[in-house]
Design a protein around this motif. Structure first.
Motif, PDB file in Angstrom:
ATOM      1  N   GLY A  48       0.702  -1.200   0.125  1.00  0.00           N
ATOM      2  CA  GLY A  48      -0.011   0.074  -0.113  1.00  0.00           C
ATOM      3  C   GLY A  48       0.621   1.325  -0.116  1.00  0.00           C
ATOM      4  N   ILE A  49       0.341   2.390   0.601  1.00  0.00           N
ATOM      5  CA  ILE A  49       1.100   3.806   0.423  1.00  0.00           C
ATOM      6  C   ILE A  49       1.504   3.827   1.740  1.00  0.00           C
ATOM      7  N   VAL A  50       2.939   3.778   1.960  1.00  0.00           N
ATOM      8  CA  VAL A  50       3.603   4.290   3.073  1.00  0.00           C
ATOM      9  C   VAL A  50       4.385   5.496   3.021  1.00  0.00           C
ATOM     10  N   ASN A  51       4.366   6.501   3.926  1.00  0.00           N
ATOM     11  CA  ASN A  51       5.168   7.677   3.766  1.00  0.00           C
ATOM     12  C   ASN A  51       6.371   7.993   4.726  1.00  0.00           C
ATOM     13  N   VAL A  52       7.446   8.511   4.374  1.00  0.00           N
ATOM     14  CA  VAL A  52       8.536   8.697   5.291  1.00  0.00           C
ATOM     15  C   VAL A  52       8.623  10.223   5.248  1.00  0.00           C
ATOM     16  N   GLU A  53       8.914  10.681   6.500  1.00  0.00           N
ATOM     17  CA  GLU A  53       8.922  12.217   6.711  1.00  0.00           C
ATOM     18  C   GLU A  53      10.409  12.656   7.049  1.00  0.00           C
ATOM     19  N   ARG A  54      11.129  13.007   6.255  1.00  0.00           N
ATOM     20  CA  ARG A  54      12.504  13.418   6.536  1.00  0.00           C
ATOM     21  C   ARG A  54      13.160  14.801   6.507  1.00  0.00           C
ATOM     22  N   GLY A  55      13.619  15.525   7.191  1.00  0.00           N
ATOM     23  CA  GLY A  55      13.977  17.093   6.986  1.00  0.00           C
ATOM     24  C   GLY A  55      12.773  17.839   6.567  1.00  0.00           C
ATOM     25  N   GLY A  56      11.890  17.397   7.199  1.00  0.00           N
ATOM     26  CA  GLY A  56      10.690  18.253   7.108  1.00  0.00           C
ATOM     27  C   GLY A  56       9.808  17.992   5.651  1.00  0.00           C
ATOM     28  N   VAL A  57      10.156  17.219   4.887  1.00  0.00           N
ATOM     29  CA  VAL A  57       9.408  16.834   3.645  1.00  0.00           C
ATOM     30  C   VAL A  57       9.042  15.361   3.807  1.00  0.00           C
ATOM     31  N   GLY A  58       7.864  14.914   3.234  1.00  0.00           N
ATOM     32  CA  GLY A  58       7.128  13.516   3.616  1.00  0.00           C
ATOM     33  C   GLY A  58       7.219  13.079   2.217  1.00  0.00           C
ATOM     34  N   TYR A  59       7.625  11.868   1.816  1.00  0.00           N
ATOM     35  CA  TYR A  59       7.754  11.197   0.682  1.00  0.00           C
ATOM     36  C   TYR A  59       7.393   9.643   0.671  1.00  0.00           C
ATOM     37  N   ARG A  60       7.083   8.995  -0.374  1.00  0.00           N
ATOM     38  CA  ARG A  60       6.812   7.922  -0.412  1.00  0.00           C
ATOM     39  C   ARG A  60       8.010   7.112   0.227  1.00  0.00           C
ATOM     40  N   ALA A  61       8.109   5.988   0.867  1.00  0.00           N
ATOM     41  CA  ALA A  61       8.858   4.977   1.304  1.00  0.00           C
ATOM     42  C   ALA A  61       8.770   3.690   0.496  1.00  0.00           C
ATOM     43  N   GLU A  62      10.172   3.378  -0.012  1.00  0.00           N
ATOM     44  CA  GLU A  62      10.275   2.256  -0.880  1.00  0.00           C
ATOM     45  C   GLU A  62      10.797   1.081  -0.107  1.00  0.00           C
ATOM     46  N   GLU A  63      10.480  -0.138  -0.736  1.00  0.00           N
ATOM     47  CA  GLU A  63      11.259  -1.377   0.218  1.00  0.00           C
ATOM     48  C   GLU A  63      12.689  -1.319   0.171  1.00  0.00           C
ATOM     49  N   GLY A  64      13.394  -1.585   1.030  1.00  0.00           N
ATOM     50  CA  GLY A  64      14.848  -1.651   1.156  1.00  0.00           C
ATOM     51  C   GLY A  64      15.528  -0.275   1.365  1.00  0.00           C
ATOM     52  N   ALA A  65      14.552   0.765   1.677  1.00  0.00           N
ATOM     53  CA  ALA A  65      15.017   2.055   1.973  1.00  0.00           C
ATOM     54  C   ALA A  65      15.560   2.103   3.421  1.00  0.00           C
ATOM     55  N   ALA A  66      16.597   2.916   3.552  1.00  0.00           N
ATOM     56  CA  ALA A  66      17.242   3.001   5.068  1.00  0.00           C
ATOM     57  C   ALA A  66      16.386   4.164   5.986  1.00  0.00           C
ATOM     58  N   LEU A  67      16.322   3.819   6.984  1.00  0.00           N
ATOM     59  CA  LEU A  67      15.710   4.842   8.118  1.00  0.00           C
ATOM     60  C   LEU A  67      16.439   5.490   8.843  1.00  0.00           C
ATOM     61  N   LEU A  68      16.635   6.655   9.008  1.00  0.00           N
ATOM     62  CA  LEU A  68      17.669   7.550  10.032  1.00  0.00           C
ATOM     63  C   LEU A  68      16.907   8.137  11.113  1.00  0.00           C
ATOM     64  N   PRO A  69      17.697   8.396  11.875  1.00  0.00           N
ATOM     65  CA  PRO A  69      16.933   9.119  13.337  1.00  0.00           C
ATOM     66  C   PRO A  69      16.445  10.280  12.873  1.00  0.00           C
ATOM     67  N   LYS A  70      15.186  10.610  13.780  1.00  0.00           N
ATOM     68  CA  LYS A  70      14.347  11.657  13.386  1.00  0.00           C
ATOM     69  C   LYS A  70      13.474  11.495  12.213  1.00  0.00           C
ATOM     70  N   ASP A  71      13.391  10.325  11.414  1.00  0.00           N
ATOM     71  CA  ASP A  71      12.500   9.853  10.722  1.00  0.00           C
ATOM     72  C   ASP A  71      10.853   9.428  11.281  1.00  0.00           C
ATOM     73  N   ILE A  72       9.991  10.309  10.657  1.00  0.00           N
ATOM     74  CA  ILE A  72       8.696   9.569  10.857  1.00  0.00           C
ATOM     75  C   ILE A  72       8.082   8.602   9.852  1.00  0.00           C
ATOM     76  N   LEU A  73       7.685   7.438  10.314  1.00  0.00           N
ATOM     77  CA  LEU A  73       7.135   6.687   9.166  1.00  0.00           C
ATOM     78  C   LEU A  73       5.650   6.340   9.438  1.00  0.00           C
ATOM     79  N   GLU A  74       4.917   6.684   8.222  1.00  0.00           N
ATOM     80  CA  GLU A  74       3.568   6.547   8.476  1.00  0.00           C
ATOM     81  C   GLU A  74       2.497   5.593   7.303  1.00  0.00           C
ATOM     82  N   THR A  75       1.890   5.048   7.782  1.00  0.00           N
ATOM     83  CA  THR A  75       0.954   4.090   6.914  1.00  0.00           C
ATOM     84  C   THR A  75      -0.261   4.610   6.632  1.00  0.00           C
ATOM     85  N   LEU A  76      -0.793   4.920   5.469  1.00  0.00           N
ATOM     86  CA  LEU A  76      -2.125   5.241   5.179  1.00  0.00           C
ATOM     87  C   LEU A  76      -3.170   4.149   5.199  1.00  0.00           C
ATOM     88  N   PRO A  77      -4.353   4.587   4.892  1.00  0.00           N
ATOM     89  CA  PRO A  77      -5.326   3.648   5.176  1.00  0.00           C
ATOM     90  C   PRO A  77      -5.171   2.363   4.395  1.00  0.00           C
TER      91      PRO A  77
END
Lengths: 413, 295
Positions: A48-77
């Protein structure tokens, strides 16, 4: 002319600098340049659609992406995401702190994390598998294995496998955990977990079966539709969970449509209710399990509408009048169970064409995908409103992804 | 500073980018920014006529949205049921109206384009690609009016000897018009021949021929190109970061809108409104200079 040339070259150089700096900025934000040591987690699976917010910008997360400190991970309905042993349910939000500790802002996660922040309290777990949940100001921790300690405002609460911590406004308590407290998401995750949990697979299956039975009992009894396939002795408790959710949303619409939906453009057939003479029955089921083998081609926004086991409608028996077609039965069944369906009338073929069932449309899983039906194991290959049913017919609606039917058993494309 | 006095390639870049973005973006905020900019710019250039035209487009857009929702039934929020049983959904209505607004925006920008992009600029741009092509184009564009004028002259001359189109009975009139048509065709062919000979004697077919143009590419144009490219890079960064992504089918799901997203919206607004701002600034400066210089 020379001066003009120089100025033009300066302009091109400036533009090149701007473009390169833009690309570098986007790359830095998306993590193309991060080394693997800096990452605190990796996203293993996204549905489905999952977003990650980093540095004040939210964009779509992909499989295999790395997560850094201060990231926000959000799943949509209707979406879910998994990272490092933790799975997030839909409409959940998780934040990674600077120290690497995860905070659950809202939603549900099925996790094995050693440390977690939840509702201004700290969770410490040892070899634990638990479900952390927070919605509308109250939260809970359901412990399935190991030990979990929750600390808030100086108070400590401990829960072992089989216990749950309920966190409300002013009251935190530790109580026994019953299998019925687990929702569909938690049960699916628990069944897939490799660790030994306090509930066995049989316990969880029993909860699912009980819920399915309740759901079916709650449906208005219909004279013409009987749930369950009389030919199949084993009852498939495999939950059509999408069916259930759609039913909750559309149940009022479905019941309103029950009265005036019976004859849809097919060939004849009087309204049901009269059972004079021998009763004609047929079985019908709707499945999309071929999608489970082609998930990479599936449109992300449709991922939440594919049931876990690929069965949208378990086999059920339907009574029909003489002269009714596959289309009439399909519409009746979908309206009864509240399954979304869309069809269109094609004049050149003089029949109805099913474009989508349960929000899964043609071409959603590759450019050869769509709905096909077979009766008694054979694919008619013409419109479903042209096939007149006989007593005892077995209808299967299946979603094909490749080869125009080759992957569901049709002989030609 | 006025936008239509810039080099034609600048105008071309701007309008291509604008119309391409207007047709491409689906996101409500971007669509809204595009629509409002197009509305403002068309009114600035064309005045009251544009206002009436734009207002007439709105009901057409609404009609399209309703038609779209009537025939496309994706979405999970049903509103009404069709006559054959399909659901009319909120998602289809919203998507239909978004599509209608994007097309309306593109149409309004095209009206602005016609005002800014005059025939001589088109000819000039073609001339950069190939001088022969631009010469050919300028000849073609002149033919229509010239033939009309000559046709009228022929008719007046024939009327003088009683053989005009409006004289005589019905058969004679047909005969007279056929004769005038034949005269016109002969004249056209002869005038083409004359033009060809005169162009040849002026060295039209020699190699290395360049076309004269009144447009110079100076620093003002260069700074505008840099500004446009900065905005374009910013917008494409926004696209890469999914700020323009939205899915309508089967549920309306948007990306998170953070404070930084507004920076991308600002970049898009600047790109679209830059010519209008420059035009207004240029005209105000001109007026001020005119007033302060008594003549």
């Amino acid at each position: 002319m020379k001066k003009q040339k120089i100025l033009n070259i300066v302009m091109v150089v400036l533009i090149a600098i701007i473009v390169v700096s833009g690309v570098l900025a986007v790359g830095a934000l998306k993590g193309w340049f991060t080394k693997s040591e800096d990452a605190i987690a990796t996203i293993d699976q996204v549905s489905g659609i999952v977003n990650v917010e980093r540095g004040g910008v939210g964009y779509r997360a992909e499989e295999g992406a790395a997560l850094l400190p201060k990231d926000i991970l959000e799943t949509l309905p209707k979406a879910s995401a998994t990272f490092d042993g933790t799975t997030m349910d839909e409409q959940s939000e998780v934040q990674f702190g600077e120290d690497g500790i995860v905070t659950l802002n809202r939603g549900t996660i099925f996790t094995r994390l050693d440390a977690l922040n939840l509702m201004d309290g700290k969770v410490t777990a040892t070899d634990a598998v638990y479900v952390a949940d927070m919605r509308d100001g109250s939260g809970s921790i359901l412990v399935l294995a190991g030990t979990v300690i929750y600390e808030k405002d100086g108070e400590t609460y401990t829960a072992k496998a089989g216990e749950q911590i309920s966190i409300l406004e002013n009251d935190i308590s530790v109580t026994k955990l019953d299998a019925t407290a687990l929702n569909e998401f938690a049960i699916t995750q628990a069944k897939n977990a490799k660790e030994t949990l306090c509930f066995t697979a049989d316990d969880l299956d029993k909860v699912l079966a009980d819920r399915e039975a309740e759901r079916q009992a709650a449906l208005e009894t219909s004279e013409t539709i009987h749930i369950g396939d009389e030919a199949n002795a084993d009852s498939t408790e495999a939950d059509a969970d999408s069916t259930g959710k759609d039913k909750d949303k559309n149940s009022s619409a479905a019941e309103a449509e029950e009265e005036d939906d019976d004859d849809k453009g097919g060939s004849g057939g009087s309204s049901s209710g009269e059972t004079s003479g021998p009763v004609n029955t047929c079985t019908i089921q709707i499945r999309c399990d071929t999608i489970l083998n082609n998930l990479e081609n599936l449109e992300p926004s449709k991922a939440g509408y594919v049931p876990g086991n690929g069965v949208i409608l378990t086999p059920c028996t339907v009574e029909f009048e003489e002269g009714e077609t596959v289309f009439d039965v399909l519409c009746r069944v979908c309206n009864y169970f509240g399954i979304q369906i869309e069809y269109s009338w094609t004049p050149i073929y003089n029949s109805y064409y099913i474009e989508g069932i349960n929000n899964l449309y043609e071409f959603d899983c590759g450019n050869q995908s769509g709905w096909m039906y077979k009766v008694n194991g054979w694919f008619p290959n013409y419109g479903c409103s042209s096939y007149t049913l006989k007593n005892g017919d077995n209808i299967v609606w299946c979603y094909t992804c490749n080869g125009l039917g080759a992957d569901v058993g049709a002989s030609m494309g | 500073m006025r936008f239509d006095s810039y080099h034609p390639t600048i105008n071309l870049i701007y309008f291509t980018a604008t119309i391409a973005f207007a047709l491409w973006f689906n996101h409500p905020v971007f669509v809204l920014i595009g629509y409002l900019s197009a509305f403002a710019y068309s009114i600035k250039l064309n005045g009251l006529k544009a206002l009436i035209f734009d207002l007439c487009l709105i009901p057409l857009g609404a009609a399209y949205a309703l038609w779209y929702a009537y025939y496309n039934h994706f979405g999970i929020t049903p509103v009404h049921q069709n006559i054959i049983g399909n659901q009319i959904t909120v998602e289809a209505l919203v998507y239909g109206s978004v599509r209608a607004i994007t097309v309306i925006t593109a149409i309004m920008f095209v009206t602005c384009l016609f005002k800014v992009f005059t025939t001589d600029k088109v000819v000039y741009l073609f001339g950069k690609i190939s001088p022969k092509l631009s010469l050919f184009l300028s000849i073609i564009l002149r033919i229509g009016p010239r033939i009309k004028v000559e046709g009228r002259r022929i008719n007046v001359a024939q009327m003088g000897i009683g053989r005009g189109i409006g004289q005589g009975n019905i058969f004679q009139r047909i005969w007279h018009s056929l004769r005038e048509l034949s005269i016109l065709i002969t004249w056209t062919l002869e005038s083409f021949l004359e033009s060809t000979r005169s162009m040849q004697s002026r060295g039209y077919s020699l190699k290395g021929r360049t076309a004269f143009s009144i447009y110079r590419f100076d620093n003002r144009d260069r700074s505008f190109v840099i500004a446009i490219f900065a905005c374009l890079v910013w917008i494409f960064a926004g696209v890469a970061l999914n700020q323009t992504a939205i899915s309508y089918d089967p549920q309306i799901l948007m990306n998170r809108i953070t404070p930084v997203s507004f920076v991308f919206y600002l970049a898009y607004a600047i790109l679209l409104l830059l010519p209008m701002i420059l035009q207004i600034m240029g005209e105000k400066k001109f007026e001020r200079l005119q007033r302060s210089c008594p003549v």
